[in-house]
Design an enzyme around this catalytic site. Structure first.
Site, PDB file in Angstrom:
ATOM      1  NE  ARG A  70      -2.255  -1.139   3.667  1.00 35.84           N
ATOM      2  CZ  ARG A  70      -1.964  -2.281   4.287  1.00 35.84           C
ATOM      3  NH1 ARG A  70      -2.251  -3.439   3.716  1.00 35.84           N
ATOM      4  NH2 ARG A  70      -1.370  -2.275   5.467  1.00 35.84           N
TER       5      ARG A  70
ATOM      6  CE  LYS B 246       6.793 -17.267  12.939  1.00 36.60           C
ATOM      7  NZ  LYS B 246       6.917 -15.823  12.685  1.00 36.60           N
TER       8      LYS B 246
ATOM      9  CD  GLU C 234      -1.437 -11.314  14.624  1.00 37.24           C
ATOM     10  OE1 GLU C 234      -2.339 -10.575  14.148  1.00 37.24           O
ATOM     11  OE2 GLU C 234      -0.246 -10.964  14.719  1.00 37.24           O
TER      12      GLU C 234
ATOM     13  CE  LYS D  25       8.852 -18.184  16.141  1.00 31.89           C
ATOM     14  NZ  LYS D  25       8.182 -17.449  17.243  1.00 31.89           N
TER      15      LYS D  25
ATOM     16  N   GLY E 211       7.600  -8.691  18.542  1.00 27.03           N
ATOM     17  CA  GLY E 211       7.452  -7.239  18.613  1.00 27.03           C
ATOM     18  C   GLY E 211       8.352  -6.547  17.619  1.00 27.03           C
TER      19      GLY E 211
END
Length: 430
Positions: free
Chosen positions: A49, A107, A192, A207, A306
């Site tokens: 975007r 990952k 989420e 992972k 984060g």
């Protein structure tokens, strides 16, 4: 002497992590230049975007044509933080072919196609670094493949997903149920809107594949990792864990077989003793416990997700790759010389905690014990409570294989005195 001509960096993705990478590159530009030996320049930013305002980023650098950006030929390093399989895979291989090294936080792609990506990097004499793909800011990939390169790693066990650790920690500390703890994690931004990748263990499994491959110098793909989610963990499970002096964590476990001839990689909830270092990892933090021959036991701990923490790991890789560019060298690539096979989950040996709903009458315990004995599973402790004709029977085993335990449970379900199997949980870290 510092080189004056800057090294050019292309950024693929400018979301939470990408925007932090760009910010640190700008605000720490002088320090980064001193550490690298040359300035670095953000030469382009590929986004979906372009109209979105991105503070601190020159709009003239923003493009929607990621392919053209990585094909430019004057790009020294491509930083990929868009995630997913495609177009990330094609963009990374294209970057190698057009002369750029790559720093990635992807990952999922590395767990699925890490071998092919390493081969593409090697074929083009370029670097592929991905510290940020596992455990956010925690330095883990480089210690495993460089600092411990002279050692033999036997086990890697860790909490590698902050969302699930937050939820389980809340259930443990407050007595909340799973849904209540998930709702709080969502409200705080730890989970989420669709938490499936986290709570069903997909994120941790990717992972685990990466960690196992590096630790054991063997190719381990996502499909090789056994996975169980944590949605069935209950407050009763935590009560049982506390009775054993344990708590419950969603663990990624990669280990070498005792005979050294194979490895296993798995993700599942497990009880661990409160005395184990991983038991004290609270909230959304991550920690990974490594056991090796010479170094012994090591633990890596810190924020596992984060924008800023993950960007820290990306920038660490960026500095290393830029230094390699200046010296004309490349860093460590894939090490898969051991080529150890990945054993199925049925071969994994551990302790088990089994909770059974049974009839409260004489002879039930003897029947249950007989089933365990017939399947070669040794019982460590048994606890029985009950009233009004119904009872709960909690059995903790000595170490047994997953296959033998599965056969035991199947036989228990056929007993007319067993009303149901309330829960089965592995006991790790002992």
């Amino acid at each position: 002497m510092m080189r004056t001509r800057p090294l050019k960096v292309a950024l693929l993705g400018c979301g939470v992590v990408g925007s932090e990478v760009a910010r640190i590159m700008t605000t720490h530009a002088d320090d980064l230049a001193q550490r690298i030996g040359a300035p670095i320049e953000l030469a382009g930013v590929a986004v979906r975007r372009p109209s979105k305002v991105r503070e601190g980023i020159d709009p003239n650098l923003v493009t929607t044509d990621a392919t053209a950006l990585v094909k430019r030929g004057d790009i020294d390093v491509v930083v990929e933080v868009i995630g997913g399989i495609e177009p990330a895979r094609t963009l990374i291989t294209t970057a190698f072919e057009h002369g750029a090294s790559v720093v990635s936080a992807n990952k999922a792609l590395l767990a699925q196609d890490g071998a092919a990506l390493h081969a593409a990097a090697e074929a083009n004499d370029k670097d592929l670094y991905y510290e940020a793909a596992v455990a956010g800011a925690i330095p883990l990939i480089r210690p495993l493949r460089e600092s411990l390169a002279g050692d033999k790693i036997n086990r890697v066990m860790g909490i590698v997903n902050g969302t699930t650790n937050f939820i389980l920690d809340k259930m443990d500390s407050t007595g909340a149920g799973y849904q209540e703890a998930l709702d709080e994690a969502t409200a705080l931004g730890y989970a989420e809107a669709d938490p499936t990748a986290d709570v069903e263990g997909f994120d941790a499994a990717a992972k685990a594949a990466i960690l196992a491959g590096i630790a054991f110098h063997s190719r381990v793909r996502l499909d090789d990792v056994y996975r169980e989610g944590m949605t069935e963990v209950t407050a009763s499970d935590f009560a049982s864990a506390k009775n054993m002096g344990c708590t419950i964590k969603l663990l990624a476990i990669c280990e070498r077989a005792e005979d050294g001839g194979s490895v296993t990689a798995r993700v599942h909830p497990a009880m661990i003793p409160l005395t184990h270092p991983l038991a004290s990892v609270r909230g959304a933090y991550n920690a990974v416990f490594v056991e090796s021959d010479a170094a012994g036991q090591l633990m890596f701990y810190g924020p596992g997700a984060g924008g800023a923490p993950t960007a820290s790991a990306v920038l660490g890789d960026l500095v290393a790759v830029c230094r390699n560019r200046l010296s004309g060298a490349t860093g460590p690539g894939e090490s898969a010389y051991a080529a150890l096979p990945v054993s199925p989950m049925g071969d994994v040996v551990t302790r088990y905690h089994i909770s059974l709903d049974v009839a409260d009458k004489p002879g039930v315990l003897a029947q249950v014990a007989t089933v365990f004995a017939e399947h070669g599973v040794s019982i460590d402790t048994v606890r029985q409570t009950g009233k009004d004709g119904e009872a709960s029977l909690v059995v903790v085993t000595h170490r047994a294989s997953d296959a033998s335990l599965s056969g035991t449970v199947e036989a228990l379900r056929k007993l007319d005195t067993v009303r149901g199997v309330a829960s089965i949980m592995r006991v790790e870290g002992e």
